[in-house]
Design a protein around this motif. Structure first.
Motif, PDB file in Angstrom:
ATOM      1  N   ALA A  57     -57.421  57.447 -55.076  1.00  0.00           N
ATOM      2  CA  ALA A  57     -58.094  57.262 -54.802  1.00  0.00           C
ATOM      3  C   ALA A  57     -59.209  56.826 -55.425  1.00  0.00           C
ATOM      4  O   ALA A  57     -59.200  55.590 -55.890  1.00  0.00           O
ATOM      5  CB  ALA A  57     -58.668  58.958 -55.786  1.00  0.00           C
ATOM      6  N   ARG A  68     -62.217  61.960 -52.749  1.00  0.00           N
ATOM      7  CA  ARG A  68     -60.526  61.918 -51.907  1.00  0.00           C
ATOM      8  C   ARG A  68     -59.198  61.390 -52.466  1.00  0.00           C
ATOM      9  O   ARG A  68     -59.382  60.643 -53.372  1.00  0.00           O
ATOM     10  CB  ARG A  68     -61.343  60.619 -51.218  1.00  0.00           C
ATOM     11  CG  ARG A  68     -60.165  60.123 -50.145  1.00  0.00           C
ATOM     12  CD  ARG A  68     -60.343  59.228 -48.852  1.00  0.00           C
ATOM     13  NE  ARG A  68     -59.572  58.748 -47.885  1.00  0.00           N
ATOM     14  CZ  ARG A  68     -60.184  57.337 -47.972  1.00  0.00           C
ATOM     15  NH1 ARG A  68     -60.805  56.747 -48.457  1.00  0.00           N
ATOM     16  NH2 ARG A  68     -58.913  56.720 -46.973  1.00  0.00           N
ATOM     17  N   GLN A 113     -60.892  63.988 -58.892  1.00  0.00           N
ATOM     18  CA  GLN A 113     -60.376  64.620 -57.955  1.00  0.00           C
ATOM     19  C   GLN A 113     -59.571  65.864 -57.212  1.00  0.00           C
ATOM     20  O   GLN A 113     -59.060  66.754 -56.612  1.00  0.00           O
ATOM     21  CB  GLN A 113     -59.616  63.608 -56.831  1.00  0.00           C
ATOM     22  CG  GLN A 113     -59.937  62.141 -56.356  1.00  0.00           C
ATOM     23  CD  GLN A 113     -60.801  61.580 -57.626  1.00  0.00           C
ATOM     24  OE1 GLN A 113     -60.385  61.295 -58.536  1.00  0.00           O
ATOM     25  NE2 GLN A 113     -61.323  60.526 -56.996  1.00  0.00           N
ATOM     26  N   PRO A 134     -60.796  68.450 -54.341  1.00  0.00           N
ATOM     27  CA  PRO A 134     -61.022  67.125 -53.381  1.00  0.00           C
ATOM     28  C   PRO A 134     -61.504  67.280 -52.213  1.00  0.00           C
ATOM     29  O   PRO A 134     -61.076  68.446 -51.410  1.00  0.00           O
ATOM     30  CB  PRO A 134     -59.657  66.292 -53.025  1.00  0.00           C
ATOM     31  CG  PRO A 134     -58.433  67.326 -54.067  1.00  0.00           C
ATOM     32  CD  PRO A 134     -59.117  68.233 -54.625  1.00  0.00           C
ATOM     33  N   GLU A 135     -62.724  66.787 -51.705  1.00  0.00           N
ATOM     34  CA  GLU A 135     -63.330  67.422 -50.527  1.00  0.00           C
ATOM     35  C   GLU A 135     -62.078  67.279 -49.289  1.00  0.00           C
ATOM     36  O   GLU A 135     -62.649  67.384 -48.675  1.00  0.00           O
ATOM     37  CB  GLU A 135     -64.927  66.432 -50.184  1.00  0.00           C
ATOM     38  CG  GLU A 135     -65.260  66.752 -51.171  1.00  0.00           C
ATOM     39  CD  GLU A 135     -66.715  65.848 -51.351  1.00  0.00           C
ATOM     40  OE1 GLU A 135     -67.242  64.888 -50.533  1.00  0.00           O
ATOM     41  OE2 GLU A 135     -68.173  66.669 -52.490  1.00  0.00           O
ATOM     42  N   GLU A 136     -61.346  65.808 -49.397  1.00  0.00           N
ATOM     43  CA  GLU A 136     -60.404  64.862 -49.024  1.00  0.00           C
ATOM     44  C   GLU A 136     -58.891  65.381 -49.078  1.00  0.00           C
ATOM     45  O   GLU A 136     -58.901  64.806 -50.238  1.00  0.00           O
ATOM     46  CB  GLU A 136     -60.913  63.793 -48.199  1.00  0.00           C
ATOM     47  CG  GLU A 136     -62.474  63.417 -47.629  1.00  0.00           C
ATOM     48  CD  GLU A 136     -62.640  62.270 -47.240  1.00  0.00           C
ATOM     49  OE1 GLU A 136     -61.604  61.767 -46.132  1.00  0.00           O
ATOM     50  OE2 GLU A 136     -63.900  61.901 -46.994  1.00  0.00           O
ATOM     51  N   GLU A 163     -55.672  64.151 -48.279  1.00  0.00           N
ATOM     52  CA  GLU A 163     -55.036  63.123 -47.206  1.00  0.00           C
ATOM     53  C   GLU A 163     -53.266  62.212 -47.238  1.00  0.00           C
ATOM     54  O   GLU A 163     -53.557  62.177 -48.065  1.00  0.00           O
ATOM     55  CB  GLU A 163     -55.342  61.393 -46.819  1.00  0.00           C
ATOM     56  CG  GLU A 163     -55.333  60.624 -45.532  1.00  0.00           C
ATOM     57  CD  GLU A 163     -56.172  59.926 -45.765  1.00  0.00           C
ATOM     58  OE1 GLU A 163     -55.736  58.724 -44.707  1.00  0.00           O
ATOM     59  OE2 GLU A 163     -57.501  59.510 -46.202  1.00  0.00           O
TER      60      GLU A 163
END
Length: 191
Positions: free
Chosen positions: A53, A60, A117, A122-124, A126
């Motif tokens: 992160a 993210r 995060q 978390p906004e993103e 992945e």
């Protein structure tokens, strides 16, 4: 840069990032990490290899699974044909996210930096599958080479599609990369 060795690869992250080898290293003399102590003994719990992160305030979270099939392409082919391989990566991704939450909540010092995060959502999210395969060598038959390249591309697209179909509805951005295709926008690199 924080560097994490996974098999024959070194994953490099910027110094400001927090990155850990999440699934642990059983053979190391260091004390086992949160996953190995609390989650791995539960046989059905799986984990990705690396969690990373960037620093706050960016929220993210990257869950990175590393598979190197350069030595055993037949095993990969078998897993793909049975569709076990994409499912395994999806399970590892979801189990890791749950394990991170539990580890942060429990105050694990190695996972504490992921608190921003994890606990703030978390906004993103992945999910990255790093899949290295035997290079396709160019032979005297150009048509055979092109056919092999096409088959490899089709195979990888199928894996990526199955990952996205499972994880995108859950809010994950998914990618399938190898050592030659990690985009500069990823923020990390592999050597």
């Amino acid at each position: 840069m924080p560097n994490i060795l996974e098999g024959a690869f070194e994953f490099q992250f910027p110094n400001t990032w927090h990155a850990v080898k999440y699934d642990g290293e059983k053979d190391k003399p260091a004390p086992p990490n949160y996953y190995l102590r609390h989650l791995e003994p539960i046989n059905a719990i799986k984990a990705v290899d690396i969690v990373a992160a960037p620093p706050a305030p960016m929220r993210r979270l990257i869950l990175l699974e590393v598979k190197d099939f350069r030595e055993d392409d037949d095993d990969l082919q078998n897993k793909i044909e049975t569709e076990h391989f994409p499912l395994e990566v999806v399970q590892k991704t979801l189990h890791t996210l749950s394990g991170l939450y539990l580890g942060v909540r429990a105050g694990d010092p190695e996972l504490a930096p992921f608190g921003t995060q994890i606990l703030r959502v978390p906004e993103e999210l992945e999910a990255v599958l790093f899949l290295e395969q035997i290079p396709i060598s160019r032979g005297p038959n150009d048509k055979g080479y092109k056919y092999a390249l096409h088959n490899r591309a089709t195979q990888r697209q199928g894996i990526a599609r199955r990952l996205k179909n499972a994880l995108k509805p859950l809010g994950f951005r998914c990618s399938l990369v190898d050592a030659s295709s990690v985009p500069s926008s990823a923020g990390w690199q592999v050597v």
